[in-house]
Design a protein around this motif. Structure first.
Motif, PDB file in Angstrom:
ATOM      1  N   ALA A  73      34.436  42.343  32.893  1.00  0.00           N
ATOM      2  CA  ALA A  73      35.344  41.627  31.983  1.00  0.00           C
ATOM      3  C   ALA A  73      34.694  41.501  30.606  1.00  0.00           C
ATOM      4  O   ALA A  73      35.350  41.639  29.573  1.00  0.00           O
ATOM      5  N   GLN A  78      39.896  47.802  30.339  1.00  0.00           N
ATOM      6  CA  GLN A  78      40.849  47.497  31.417  1.00  0.00           C
ATOM      7  C   GLN A  78      40.279  47.919  32.765  1.00  0.00           C
ATOM      8  O   GLN A  78      40.689  48.939  33.311  1.00  0.00           O
ATOM      9  N   GLU A  80      39.647  47.528  36.839  1.00  0.00           N
ATOM     10  CA  GLU A  80      40.298  46.884  37.975  1.00  0.00           C
ATOM     11  C   GLU A  80      39.288  46.769  39.105  1.00  0.00           C
ATOM     12  O   GLU A  80      38.661  47.755  39.494  1.00  0.00           O
ATOM     13  N   GLU A  95      38.684  33.812  45.711  1.00  0.00           N
ATOM     14  CA  GLU A  95      39.751  33.637  44.712  1.00  0.00           C
ATOM     15  C   GLU A  95      39.519  32.381  43.883  1.00  0.00           C
ATOM     16  O   GLU A  95      39.728  32.389  42.661  1.00  0.00           O
ATOM     17  N   ALA A  98      36.873  33.062  41.313  1.00  0.00           N
ATOM     18  CA  ALA A  98      37.399  33.864  40.198  1.00  0.00           C
ATOM     19  C   ALA A  98      38.223  32.978  39.265  1.00  0.00           C
ATOM     20  O   ALA A  98      38.174  33.117  38.038  1.00  0.00           O
ATOM     21  N   LYS A  99      38.977  32.052  39.860  1.00  0.00           N
ATOM     22  CA  LYS A  99      39.846  31.175  39.056  1.00  0.00           C
ATOM     23  C   LYS A  99      39.009  30.274  38.153  1.00  0.00           C
ATOM     24  O   LYS A  99      39.302  30.111  36.966  1.00  0.00           O
ATOM     25  N   GLY A 102      38.043  32.123  35.282  1.00  0.00           N
ATOM     26  CA  GLY A 102      39.128  32.689  34.475  1.00  0.00           C
ATOM     27  C   GLY A 102      39.177  34.210  34.551  1.00  0.00           C
ATOM     28  O   GLY A 102      39.669  34.864  33.631  1.00  0.00           O
ATOM     29  N   LEU A 103      38.698  34.778  35.657  1.00  0.00           N
ATOM     30  CA  LEU A 103      38.707  36.241  35.795  1.00  0.00           C
ATOM     31  C   LEU A 103      40.094  36.722  36.217  1.00  0.00           C
ATOM     32  O   LEU A 103      40.651  36.219  37.197  1.00  0.00           O
ATOM     33  N   THR A 104      40.630  37.672  35.472  1.00  0.00           N
ATOM     34  CA  THR A 104      41.977  38.164  35.782  1.00  0.00           C
ATOM     35  C   THR A 104      41.956  39.653  36.136  1.00  0.00           C
ATOM     36  O   THR A 104      43.005  40.284  36.228  1.00  0.00           O
ATOM     37  N   ASN A 105      40.766  40.212  36.300  1.00  0.00           N
ATOM     38  CA  ASN A 105      40.664  41.656  36.563  1.00  0.00           C
ATOM     39  C   ASN A 105      40.482  41.985  38.045  1.00  0.00           C
ATOM     40  O   ASN A 105      40.040  43.063  38.387  1.00  0.00           O
ATOM     41  N   ARG A 107      42.113  42.270  42.007  1.00  0.00           N
ATOM     42  CA  ARG A 107      43.289  42.318  42.877  1.00  0.00           C
ATOM     43  C   ARG A 107      42.800  42.020  44.287  1.00  0.00           C
ATOM     44  O   ARG A 107      41.907  42.703  44.792  1.00  0.00           O
TER      45      ARG A 107
END
Ligand code: SAM
Length: 404
Positions: A73, A78, A80, A95, A98-99, A102-105, A107
């Protein structure tokens, strides 16, 4: 839920982690520390500004996942990162971590890596599979599943258990199976604690000082002593597993632990060890060391063997891992040696000629070519004195090469 492995990791996600701790520290480690994997999988030449697909197979509570996703990040591209694990309880912790960051990369997927083509198909540039293959009924089939989803220019960071450092674990697992069969996980833990409190002094597990997981928390105790599906590997067994999947071991981490010369002083013994093939040297080192509980390694498809590990070149810059150049240069100059401790083994290396002078020039951005110029040396003369310093510092995992 009938799979005992899944049942275990629902009851005891491993390793035990509190998502709130993400506000105060980032756990990093091997495999999959970004500068390390770049050095050992991409020849130090991966440009992380280009998008990359990464799989964390059996991601557990998220240690490898979080540091990979965090570093990627930070590079701004970009990327994934796909997380896959059997255990919903482990995924919930990963999860939540990650929250907090603030990680949004990332799945997230739940399921078995044996269903990878359906759940999270590749190709991936890099796959992390740490502490998982040795818990599969057929590790070779699991590894093949990962290989099938690996892109042609990619590689993997793996960790599996080492046999000799885990001396005493398997008789204890067998004993606990006899004593706790059919019980719920929490009851098994209580019975294991009762047994640990009254083990005879002669017990091999009791006498193994390298095993500590069971002392940390119930999750660690279950993972070490009550696992229903667990095996360990010697170095020759590992080579067979990796070769069988069409892969090549680019390096073990830490490399010096797999070099028999690390443990030998006698000239004749050193000469004999040095005459062995590389896999035989690694097997000998493991036998001599005796305390390797895990094997961490980077592997690549066999046709990428020659290009995987970064080699000294004028355009690559050395980067020091967790140690300031000034402090390291002072230690080398004053003591004439470097001492490190891995898995309770204290290893001492004599500083090669000019080591302090070379280390003092490392700033993570300056290329080796520029360092040669600063020392008023042509590339060949510089490479001759840099080589032994490079071997010592990469051996103890304190130096990686990268494109500045
Ligand atoms: C010892 S933990 C390691 C977790 C993590 N990789 C780490 O190093 O911290 C093993 C993990 O593998 C997962 N696992 C075991 N078998 C699996 C499978 N067939 N597919 C996906 N995950 C699996 C377990 O649920 C557990 O979370």
């Amino acid at each position: 839920m009938t799979d005992p492995v899944q049942q275990q990791y629902e009851a005891y996600p491993y390793p035990a982690r509190d998502p709130a701790d993400e506000t105060r520290r980032l756990i990093t480690g091997s495999p999959s520390f970004l500068p390390e994997l770049n050095h050992y999988v991409f020849g130090g030449r991966r440009d992380f500004h280009h998008p990359m697909r990464v799989l964390v197979a059996g991601g557990g509570t998220g240690d490898g996942l979080i540091h990979l996703a965090q570093y990627l990040a930070a590079s701004g591209a970009q990327h994934e990162v796909v997380y896959l694990d059997l255990s919903t309880a482990s995924r919930a912790i990963a999860e939540a971590r990650a929250k907090v960051r603030g990680l949004t990369n990332i799945r997230f997927r739940t399921g078995s890596l044996l269903d990878l083509p359906q759940l999270a198909p590749g190709p991936y540039d890099y796959i992390d599979c740490c502490g998982v293959l040795h818990h599969l009924p057929d590790p070779a089939a699991g590894l093949q599943m990962l290989v099938d989803q690996l892109g042609p220019h990619g590689g993997m960071g793996l960790m599996v258990y080492g046999q000799y450092g885990r001396a005493g674990v398997y008789p204890m697992q067998a004993a606990l199976r006899q004593l706790t069969i059919g019980e719920a996980p929490q009851r098994q833990v209580a019975l294991a604690k009762a047994l640990l409190a009254e083990l005879p002094e002669t017990n091999e597990f009791q006498r193994n000082p390298f095993l500590v997981d069971h002392k940390n928390n119930d999750s660690g105790l279950y993972d070490l002593l009550l696992h229903s599906q667990d095996r360990a590997y010697t170095v020759p067994e590992l080579h067979a597993l990796i070769d069988g999947a069409g892969l090549h071991i680019a390096s073990f981490i830490e490399p010096c632990c797999y070099d028999p010369l690390t443990y030998l002083k006698d000239d004749e013994l050193r000469r004999r060890a040095a005459a062995l093939s590389l896999p035989e040297q690694q097997a000998l080192a493991e036998r001599l060391c005796g305390s390797l509980k895990t094997h961490v390694m980077y592997v690549v498809p066999q046709d990428r063997a020659a290009e995987a590990v970064a080699q000294p070149a004028p355009d690559l810059a050395p980067w020091l891992n967790g140690v300031p150049a000034k402090a390291l240069a002072e230690t080398l100059a004053q003591r004439g040696e470097l001492a490190v401790t891995f898995d309770a083994a204290r290893l001492v290396f004599a500083a090669p000629s000019k080591a302090a002078e070379i280390v003092a020039l490392i700033d993570g951005r300056r290329s080796l070519g520029a360092m040669a110029q600063m020392m008023d040396l042509g590339w060949d003369d510089f490479a001759a004195i840099y080589g032994p310093v490079h071997r010592m510092l990469t051996g103890v995992n304190k130096l990686f090469l990268r494109q500045p």
